[in-house]
Design a protein around this motif. Structure first.
Motif, PDB file in Angstrom:
ATOM      1  N   HIS A 167       0.846  -1.189   0.000  1.00  0.00           N
ATOM      2  CA  HIS A 167       0.000   0.000   0.000  1.00  0.00           C
ATOM      3  C   HIS A 167       0.887   1.246   0.000  1.00  0.00           C
ATOM      4  O   HIS A 167       1.724   1.417   0.903  1.00  0.00           O
ATOM      5  N   ASP A 196       1.148  -7.387  -5.624  1.00  0.00           N
ATOM      6  CA  ASP A 196       0.003  -6.493  -5.782  1.00  0.00           C
ATOM      7  C   ASP A 196       0.339  -5.203  -5.039  1.00  0.00           C
ATOM      8  O   ASP A 196       0.167  -5.106  -3.830  1.00  0.00           O
ATOM      9  N   ARG A 198      -0.448  -1.373  -4.536  1.00  0.00           N
ATOM     10  CA  ARG A 198      -1.584  -0.481  -4.780  1.00  0.00           C
ATOM     11  C   ARG A 198      -1.252   0.959  -4.399  1.00  0.00           C
ATOM     12  O   ARG A 198      -0.581   1.208  -3.395  1.00  0.00           O
ATOM     13  N   TYR A 200      -2.745   4.881  -3.544  1.00  0.00           N
ATOM     14  CA  TYR A 200      -3.897   5.586  -2.986  1.00  0.00           C
ATOM     15  C   TYR A 200      -3.662   7.095  -3.110  1.00  0.00           C
ATOM     16  O   TYR A 200      -2.518   7.538  -3.091  1.00  0.00           O
ATOM     17  N   SER A 218      -8.505   6.221   2.424  1.00  0.00           N
ATOM     18  CA  SER A 218      -7.441   5.361   1.900  1.00  0.00           C
ATOM     19  C   SER A 218      -7.065   4.291   2.918  1.00  0.00           C
ATOM     20  O   SER A 218      -6.822   3.134   2.568  1.00  0.00           O
ATOM     21  N   SER A 225      -8.600  -4.673   2.269  1.00  0.00           N
ATOM     22  CA  SER A 225      -7.943  -5.676   1.426  1.00  0.00           C
ATOM     23  C   SER A 225      -6.898  -6.472   2.202  1.00  0.00           C
ATOM     24  O   SER A 225      -6.645  -7.635   1.891  1.00  0.00           O
TER      25      SER A 225
END
Length: 235
Positions: A167, A196, A198, A200, A218, A225
């Motif tokens: 993240h 993965d 991601r 924000y 966020s 997740s």
């Protein structure tokens, strides 16, 4: 907007000590209401083992995990960024990984832990250590770096076994978007694992609800997740 879950006090929580890296390490342990569950290591920001990190452990416990937050600074907590930087620089990456592997040993030794592997969730400095630890210790099967700061070179991911969910904030000037792309490519090329990662619309430390840069929306999305990801990888 979905609110982040907060600790209700239901899980047992305690300060613990355990052998790690040739010394006696300290940490904060939170148990789920059921009393047992998969194990997750929670790795501190550069400030130290703060109330925020303990609260994250409590939140994970509420979600069914046995959460251990090891204290990498030996009881010290920084209150200013200059002090935090000095403390971070005084902890070599290799030593941090050694201490964290000791925490993995302790977590997996607990009768309350039902998983054979652990997850690792970390923030800022701790997010970087999530990746260093997962690259070095195959007992980590789920790695969740929040805006992980890499100190120096990327780790060698050739031994990585963990699935990775990262993240990051688009407004985070300390972690350029290009470096996140490079991280994903390195993980894929060296381990075969597709991370993965991601983005924000938020700044660095957007998950820390005690900081001015906290972004509730966020943070909630990242949490929503993270929890199923950990359950999927750990059982």
């Amino acid at each position: 907007m979905t609110e982040l879950p907060k600790s209700t006090g239901a899980p047992a929580h305690q300060n613990v000590t355990f052998p790690s890296g040739g010394t006696t390490a300290h940490g904060y342990l939170a148990l789920p209401p059921s009393g047992s569950g998969p194990g997750v290591i929670v790795i501190q920001e550069w400030w130290g083992l703060t109330d925020h990190i303990a609260d994250v452990a409590d939140r994970l416990a509420q979600e069914g995990f046995v959460a251990l937050a090891p204290d990498l600074y030996g009881g010290n907590v920084a209150h200013e960024s200059e002090e935090a930087l000095r403390m971070l620089q005084a902890l070599p990456v290799s030593r941090g990984v050694e201490l964290l592997s000791g925490a993995v040993n302790h977590l997996l030794s607990l009768p309350e832990v039902t998983s054979d592997t652990v997850g690792a969730v970390g923030f800022c400095m701790g997010g970087g250590f999530v990746l260093y630890l997962a690259a070095a210790d195959p007992r980590v099967s789920a790695a969740v770096p929040f805006y992980g700061v890499i100190q120096g070179e990327l780790p060698d991911f050739s031994g990585l076994k963990a699935q990775v969910l990262g993240h990051y904030g688009e407004l985070d000037q300390s972690i350029p978007v290009e470096s996140i792309d490079s991280l994903g490519k390195a993980i894929k090329e060296q381990s075969g694992i597709t991370a993965d990662l991601r983005l924000y619309p938020a700044d660095h430390a957007f998950f820390n609800d005690g900081r001015p840069v906290y972004d509730a929306e966020s943070a909630a999305l990242a949490w929503q997740s993270t929890v199923p990801f950990l359950h999927e990888q750990l059982g």
